[in-house]
Scaffold this active site. Structure first.
Site, PDB file in Angstrom:
ATOM      1  N   PHE A   1     -13.829  -0.150  35.052  1.00  0.00           N
ATOM      2  CA  PHE A   1     -13.637   0.229  33.769  1.00  0.00           C
ATOM      3  C   PHE A   1     -14.294  -0.721  32.696  1.00  0.00           C
ATOM      4  O   PHE A   1     -13.869  -1.192  31.660  1.00  0.00           O
ATOM      5  CB  PHE A   1     -12.280   0.098  33.459  1.00  0.00           C
ATOM      6  CG  PHE A   1     -11.565   1.481  33.852  1.00  0.00           C
ATOM      7  CD1 PHE A   1     -11.181   2.518  33.093  1.00  0.00           C
ATOM      8  CD2 PHE A   1     -11.315   1.502  35.353  1.00  0.00           C
ATOM      9  CE1 PHE A   1     -10.569   3.516  33.718  1.00  0.00           C
ATOM     10  CE2 PHE A   1     -10.789   2.671  35.846  1.00  0.00           C
ATOM     11  CZ  PHE A   1     -10.600   3.906  35.185  1.00  0.00           C
TER      12      PHE A   1
ATOM     13  N   GLU B   1       2.222   8.845  38.767  1.00  0.00           N
ATOM     14  CA  GLU B   1       1.066   9.292  39.385  1.00  0.00           C
ATOM     15  C   GLU B   1      -0.285   8.583  38.829  1.00  0.00           C
ATOM     16  O   GLU B   1      -0.356   8.402  37.508  1.00  0.00           O
ATOM     17  CB  GLU B   1       0.911  10.920  39.070  1.00  0.00           C
ATOM     18  CG  GLU B   1      -0.391  11.416  39.803  1.00  0.00           C
ATOM     19  CD  GLU B   1      -0.570  11.112  41.221  1.00  0.00           C
ATOM     20  OE1 GLU B   1       0.431  11.762  41.788  1.00  0.00           O
ATOM     21  OE2 GLU B   1      -1.433  10.507  41.624  1.00  0.00           O
TER      22      GLU B   1
ATOM     23  N   CYS C   1      -4.939  11.819  29.603  1.00  0.00           N
ATOM     24  CA  CYS C   1      -3.968  10.817  29.797  1.00  0.00           C
ATOM     25  C   CYS C   1      -4.327   9.660  28.923  1.00  0.00           C
ATOM     26  O   CYS C   1      -3.316   9.395  28.068  1.00  0.00           O
ATOM     27  CB  CYS C   1      -4.029  10.423  31.102  1.00  0.00           C
ATOM     28  SG  CYS C   1      -3.657  11.489  32.620  1.00  0.00           S
TER      29      CYS C   1
HETATM   30  P1  NAD Z   1      -1.246  20.205  33.127  1.00  0.00           P
HETATM   31  O1  NAD Z   1      -0.868  20.624  31.934  1.00  0.00           O
HETATM   32  O2  NAD Z   1      -2.498  20.343  33.910  1.00  0.00           O
HETATM   33  O3  NAD Z   1      -0.081  20.990  34.159  1.00  0.00           O
HETATM   34  C1  NAD Z   1       1.199  21.145  33.973  1.00  0.00           C
HETATM   35  C2  NAD Z   1       1.783  22.570  34.762  1.00  0.00           C
HETATM   36  O4  NAD Z   1       3.345  22.590  34.554  1.00  0.00           O
HETATM   37  C3  NAD Z   1       1.243  23.771  33.794  1.00  0.00           C
HETATM   38  O5  NAD Z   1       0.688  24.475  34.893  1.00  0.00           O
HETATM   39  C4  NAD Z   1       2.490  24.408  33.507  1.00  0.00           C
HETATM   40  O6  NAD Z   1       2.260  25.812  33.221  1.00  0.00           O
HETATM   41  C5  NAD Z   1       3.396  24.014  34.344  1.00  0.00           C
HETATM   42  N1  NAD Z   1       4.907  23.990  33.710  1.00  0.00           N
HETATM   43  C6  NAD Z   1       5.533  23.565  32.431  1.00  0.00           C
HETATM   44  N2  NAD Z   1       6.755  23.965  32.393  1.00  0.00           N
HETATM   45  C7  NAD Z   1       7.070  24.293  33.594  1.00  0.00           C
HETATM   46  C8  NAD Z   1       8.369  24.914  34.242  1.00  0.00           C
HETATM   47  N3  NAD Z   1       9.313  24.936  33.364  1.00  0.00           N
HETATM   48  N4  NAD Z   1       8.411  25.485  35.317  1.00  0.00           N
HETATM   49  C9  NAD Z   1       7.078  25.714  35.749  1.00  0.00           C
HETATM   50  N5  NAD Z   1       6.040  25.055  35.510  1.00  0.00           N
HETATM   51  C10 NAD Z   1       5.887  24.527  34.279  1.00  0.00           C
HETATM   52  O7  NAD Z   1      -0.578  19.042  33.426  1.00  0.00           O
HETATM   53  P2  NAD Z   1      -1.457  17.773  34.421  1.00  0.00           P
HETATM   54  O8  NAD Z   1      -2.650  17.223  33.590  1.00  0.00           O
HETATM   55  O9  NAD Z   1      -1.114  18.246  35.807  1.00  0.00           O
HETATM   56  O10 NAD Z   1      -0.345  16.504  34.050  1.00  0.00           O
HETATM   57  C11 NAD Z   1       1.282  16.439  34.497  1.00  0.00           C
HETATM   58  C12 NAD Z   1       1.875  15.223  34.246  1.00  0.00           C
HETATM   59  O11 NAD Z   1       1.197  14.145  34.875  1.00  0.00           O
HETATM   60  C13 NAD Z   1       1.741  14.742  32.902  1.00  0.00           C
HETATM   61  O12 NAD Z   1       2.708  14.135  32.337  1.00  0.00           O
HETATM   62  C14 NAD Z   1       0.388  13.796  32.919  1.00  0.00           C
HETATM   63  O13 NAD Z   1       0.509  12.823  31.667  1.00  0.00           O
HETATM   64  C15 NAD Z   1       0.643  13.108  34.036  1.00  0.00           C
HETATM   65  N6  NAD Z   1      -0.653  12.763  34.589  1.00  0.00           N
HETATM   66  C16 NAD Z   1      -1.628  13.229  34.807  1.00  0.00           C
HETATM   67  C17 NAD Z   1      -2.899  12.939  35.155  1.00  0.00           C
HETATM   68  C18 NAD Z   1      -4.343  13.517  35.142  1.00  0.00           C
HETATM   69  O14 NAD Z   1      -5.363  13.055  35.649  1.00  0.00           O
HETATM   70  N7  NAD Z   1      -4.349  15.014  34.753  1.00  0.00           N
HETATM   71  C19 NAD Z   1      -2.753  11.551  36.111  1.00  0.00           C
HETATM   72  C20 NAD Z   1      -1.684  11.038  36.060  1.00  0.00           C
HETATM   73  C21 NAD Z   1      -0.666  11.549  35.664  1.00  0.00           C
END
Ligand code: NAD
Length: 441
Positions: free
Chosen positions: A247, A149, A258
């Site tokens: 950037f 993503e 991230c």
């Molecule tokens: P987040 O912490 O906001 O959300 C993760 C969610 O997963 C939480 O709500 C948590 O309760 C849930 N979760 C965890 N274990 C679970 C399970 N077994 N069953 C159901 N739900 C479960 O994280 P995010 O910011 O959305 O990031 C998610 C991933 O995407 C990470 O690896 C991050 O590095 C990547 N990412 C994030 C972004 C960003 O801008 N936030 C951008 C690109 C990639």
């Protein structure tokens, strides 16, 4: 298509809602009941522009549902997308516990062929690990794909609906076709590659962007010493198509959930195969120091900060988000308090999340920008919210007892600050730049 998205954080929720917007039937799963309750009652648990409207619209069209029941969602889906968190361990390595637990739960719930995708940012080899966890629990056919993503918080809906590219890493033609069909309405730039390259593309992209930021911040620090203006330098560099202008904005460095974690994770990934990623280590080091340039400037302007009242504008790691994970404000405020300062803080959206992560009696929580500035000797802008850029600086000056303005994001023009009677400390440019020659045509 029936899609299950596991994890309703910044990535899973936005992706799930946007897939529903494309007309698919999406079940968004989270094991945090509070989040699911908010979603079920027509709210969203995060601040992300345009997301609430899309959620309500697609739920009303019966294309979008929210549940804590991962097994139910998996059984009803042809495509299961894992979007759980991969937060850093103290070593810098990504914590795989949430991915592994989701994979096991999926394995236990499988009831036929499905494509299982990992959207979370994960170290190279994780998709293979997910495959082996599921095949240990389910002996039917399924395929695995990495679907990294690239959305940015604050513009996540737009980034998801209009992506620069979609990367699909898989060794299965069926999975490649299914995911290509899913994303075809969004872009022509769909790259199908092997799984490990897809996993690496995500880390390499974030590491490169972080490198650009640290690079321009180093240039900014030199500009301050030699009397150049980093905003002019960045403009001049960015017009070169080989470099590009994005950037290249000097400031107090990157933060968020991230870049800090992904750069450290890539250093660890390299270290695990005995490769010393020297360049990226420097990027991280530069970024660590850059945020404290705010404190250096405060000390240069005020002398000691002990007992002084400092206003902080901006707590989120960037504008248009409530995310404060690894926000520069956390370390800056913590350091100011260690040095004996009193701080008055304001953020349009993120104060609640910030307070939940870090609270202290020396912090005054304010509900307006003006209230935070009142009675302060210095003002530090840490997040470039539009509200701060558009503020009436004369009014701000009139409620302060001092005149110091540390602009950590180069939001203001020095003439505007001077006209308001304030002393300006931007990043990488002298407060009184040498005037450019005006050439008459
Ligand atoms: P987040 O912490 O906001 O959300 C993760 C969610 O997963 C939480 O709500 C948590 O309760 C849930 N979760 C965890 N274990 C679970 C399970 N077994 N069953 C159901 N739900 C479960 O994280 P995010 O910011 O959305 O990031 C998610 C991933 O995407 C990470 O690896 C991050 O590095 C990547 N990412 C994030 C972004 C960003 O801008 N936030 C951008 C690109 C990639």
């Amino acid at each position: 298509m029936n899609i299950a998205v596991i994890g309703t954080g910044y990535v899973g929720l936005v992706s799930g809602i946007c897939y529903a917007e494309l007309g698919h039937r999406v079940l968004c799963v989270d094991n945090d009941e509070a989040k699911i309750n908010i979603l079920r009652t027509g709210g969203i648990p995060i601040y992300e522009p345009d997301l609430l409207e899309l959620s309500i619209k697609n739920a009303a069209a019966n294309r979008l549902e929210f549940t804590t029941d991962l097994a139910y969602a998996t059984r009803h889906a042809e495509l299961v997308i894992i979007a759980v968190g991969t937060p850093p361990l103290p070593s810098g390595e990504a914590n795989m516990a949430y991915i592994e637990s989701a994979a096991r739960e999926i394995g236990l719930s499988m009831n036929g062929y499905k494509v299982i995708c990992v959207k979370s940012t994960v170290p190279v080899g994780t998709n293979d690990r997910v495959r082996s966890l599921i095949s240990g629990l389910y002996d039917g056919a399924f395929d695995i794909a990495s679907l990294p993503e690239f959305l940015r918080e604050g513009t996540a809906v737009r980034d998801t609906l209009y992506p620069d590219r979609i990367i699909i890493g898989t060794d299965s033609t069926a999975a490649a076709e299914l995911l290509t069909d899913l994303h075809k309405p969004l872009t022509d730039q769909i790259i199908v590659t092997d799984i490990r390259s897809a996993e690496m593309i995500k880390y390499a992209s974030n590491a490169f962007l972080a490198t650009k930021i640290s690079f321009i911040n180093e240039i900014a620090n030199i500009c301050e010493k030699v009397g150049a203006d980093v905003t002019e330098v960045a403009k001049g560099m960015g017009l070169d198509k080989r470099i590009g202008s994005s950037f290249l904005r000097a400031g107090i460095g990157y933060g968020g959930s991230c870049f800090p974690k992904d750069t450290k994770a890539l250093i660890q990934i390299a270290g695990n195969v005995e490769y010393d990623f020297k360049l990226l280590k420097s990027v991280v080091e530069v970024n660590k120091h850059q945020r404290f340039s705010v404190i250096d400037k405060l000390q240069a302007a005020l002398g000691d900060v002990l007992g002084r009242s400092i206003c902080i504008w901006g707590l989120a790691f960037k504008p248009e988000t409530d995310d404060v994970r690894d926000a520069p404000a956390l370390e800056i405020i913590h350091r100011l308090i260690e040095l004996g300062a009193k701080v008055q803080v304001y953020d349009p959206i993120a104060a609640g999340n910030f307070q939940a992560m870090y609270d202290h009696p020396a912090i005054g929580w304010c509900s307006t920008a003006l209230e935070a500035a009142s009675g302060c000797e210095a003002l530090c802008l840490l997040t470039e919210w539009k509200e701060f850029a558009e503020v009436d600086l004369e009014q701000v000056r009139s409620v302060m007892i001092g005149t110091v303005l540390i602009d950590g994001r180069n939001v203001y023009d020095d003439l505007r600050v001077k006209a308001a009677g304030m002393n300006y400390y931007p990043v990488g440019r002298s407060a009184e730049p040498v005037q450019a020659l005006k050439i008459s045509k």
